[in-house]
Design an enzyme around this catalytic site. Structure first.
Site, PDB file in Angstrom:
ATOM      1  N   CYS A  39     -26.714  -9.238  -4.437  1.00  0.00           N
ATOM      2  CA  CYS A  39     -26.631  -8.489  -3.175  1.00  0.00           C
ATOM      3  C   CYS A  39     -26.147  -7.057  -3.422  1.00  0.00           C
ATOM      4  O   CYS A  39     -25.194  -6.829  -4.164  1.00  0.00           O
ATOM      5  CB  CYS A  39     -25.673  -9.196  -2.218  1.00  0.00           C
ATOM      6  SG  CYS A  39     -25.419  -8.331  -0.650  1.00  0.00           S
ATOM      7  N   ASN A  59     -18.248  -3.403  -3.180  1.00  0.00           N
ATOM      8  CA  ASN A  59     -17.728  -2.299  -2.368  1.00  0.00           C
ATOM      9  C   ASN A  59     -16.276  -1.968  -2.723  1.00  0.00           C
ATOM     10  O   ASN A  59     -15.654  -1.129  -2.079  1.00  0.00           O
ATOM     11  CB  ASN A  59     -17.838  -2.628  -0.875  1.00  0.00           C
ATOM     12  CG  ASN A  59     -17.084  -3.892  -0.494  1.00  0.00           C
ATOM     13  OD1 ASN A  59     -16.344  -4.468  -1.297  1.00  0.00           O
ATOM     14  ND2 ASN A  59     -17.277  -4.334   0.742  1.00  0.00           N
ATOM     15  N   ASP A  92       0.811  -1.215   0.000  1.00  0.00           N
ATOM     16  CA  ASP A  92       0.000   0.000   0.000  1.00  0.00           C
ATOM     17  C   ASP A  92       0.847   1.268   0.000  1.00  0.00           C
ATOM     18  O   ASP A  92       0.453   2.272   0.581  1.00  0.00           O
ATOM     19  CB  ASP A  92      -0.928  -0.019   1.225  1.00  0.00           C
ATOM     20  CG  ASP A  92      -1.993   1.064   1.167  1.00  0.00           C
ATOM     21  OD1 ASP A  92      -2.385   1.443   0.054  1.00  0.00           O
ATOM     22  OD2 ASP A  92      -2.418   1.543   2.229  1.00  0.00           O
ATOM     23  N   ILE A 150      -3.318  -6.380   2.193  1.00  0.00           N
ATOM     24  CA  ILE A 150      -2.816  -7.026   0.984  1.00  0.00           C
ATOM     25  C   ILE A 150      -1.382  -6.580   0.743  1.00  0.00           C
ATOM     26  O   ILE A 150      -1.097  -5.379   0.716  1.00  0.00           O
ATOM     27  CB  ILE A 150      -3.683  -6.669  -0.243  1.00  0.00           C
ATOM     28  CG1 ILE A 150      -5.152  -7.037   0.003  1.00  0.00           C
ATOM     29  CG2 ILE A 150      -3.164  -7.394  -1.489  1.00  0.00           C
ATOM     30  CD1 ILE A 150      -6.080  -6.632  -1.141  1.00  0.00           C
TER      31      ILE A 150
END
Length: 308
Positions: free
Chosen positions: A188, A152, A131, A166
């Site tokens: 969903c 999302n 990240d 991650i």
């Protein structure tokens, strides 16, 4: 056993021993579809003030521009779902920030893995990322068979949900590559329906400039626009709404990683205690915490904004 099989087996075993929960491997190549989506996202200004997202576009979509002769992209998942939750009524903090800053924790483990790979395999070249560089981590996680990109925008693992850090390791060694899994969001729309600011503009599309995490973390040295007043639902640092409502996170299990043991103040501080905290106390308590990213002034700004 062929060297490729031997090396792959070693990597997967060693990552488990280093505390990672899942490991997937994909062939290093240009991400053409992701390049198009990223370009569209940037053109629509969905990155807000995060100008760094515009930088190194070519490197974001092609790992071979980050590591010469890159052959494989290793993706690692590390569970951060906390064993304890915040006290009811406390200013809300995203679960990833309950313990130590994950950048430092994971970077050390990646460096150790790369060093051990060199000892086991021979001279290799590689770079680890968490990240903090132009790498599309979720895309590589998907390509590595670790899950799918949910509506999302988060990576969802079928057996464990989405509360994962991650990490990515790009190396110039060919390995065995994992098959891509399917998409199991189905019809969903709970995450899209639950987002209070409308940041989830379409399935898998997150308008970063409307996300609570953007306002409370990324928007530095600026006031939060008045038009957002009353929409934050007491989130002081980050936001987990779209993950909390996801049915797949019923499979999330608390981690047992000591590095991510929740800071007691994160769990227990009331609004009054946050407001009364001095800058010196903030620096001392959260010196190893992701909260230092917003700095003392940012936390006070966020507190003031979410206060009724």
């Amino acid at each position: 056993m062929l060297p490729v099989e031997k090396y792959t087996q070693f990597i997967k075993q060693r990552t488990r021993e280093l505390g990672f929960d899942y490991c997937g491997i994909a062939k290093a190549e240009q991400l053409d579809e992701d390049a198009y989506r990223l370009e569209q996202w940037l053109n629509k200004g969905m990155h807000g003030n995060m100008q760094y997202m515009e930088n190194y576009f070519d490197k974001r979509i092609d790992p071979r521009k980050l590591v010469d002769n890159a052959q494989s992209v290793i993706t690692l998942l590390l569970n951060y779902y906390p064993p304890e939750q915040q006290t009811e009524g406390a200013p809300k903090i995203a679960k990833y920030a309950y313990g130590k800053d994950y950048h430092e924790v994971i970077r050390a483990r990646l460096n150790q893995l790369l060093s051990e790979m060199s000892e086991q395999i021979g001279e290799i070249h590689g770079r680890g990322f968490v990240d903090s560089a132009p790498v599309l981590e979720r895309s590589w996680a998907k390509r590595s068979g670790l899950g799918w990109i949910g509506k999302n925008g988060n990576l969802i693992h079928k057996q464990a949900g989405s509360f994962f850090f991650i990490a990515t390791l790009i190396v110039d060694v060919p390995l065995l590559y994992d098959p891509i899994t399917g998409d199991y969001c189905g019809s969903c729309t709970r995450c899209l329906d639950a987002c209070p600011t409308g940041a989830l503009t379409a399935p898998t599309v997150v308008d970063g400039s409307r996300c609570i995490s953007y306002f409370t973390i990324e928007l530095k040295d600026q006031l939060i626009p008045d038009k957002m007043k009353g929409q934050f639902e007491d989130w002081m640092f980050g936001c987990d709404i779209c993950q909390d409502v996801c049915p797949w996170n019923r499979f999330a299990k608390p981690h047992n990683d000591l590095d991510f043991t929740p800071v007691p103040e994160v769990l227990n501080f009331s609004t009054k205690q946050w407001e009364e905290m001095t800058e010196e106390e903030f620096k001392k308590i959260f010196r190893q915490s992701p909260l230092k990213r917003s700095k003392y002034a940012g936390i006070r700004r966020n507190l003031k904004f979410i206060k009724p």
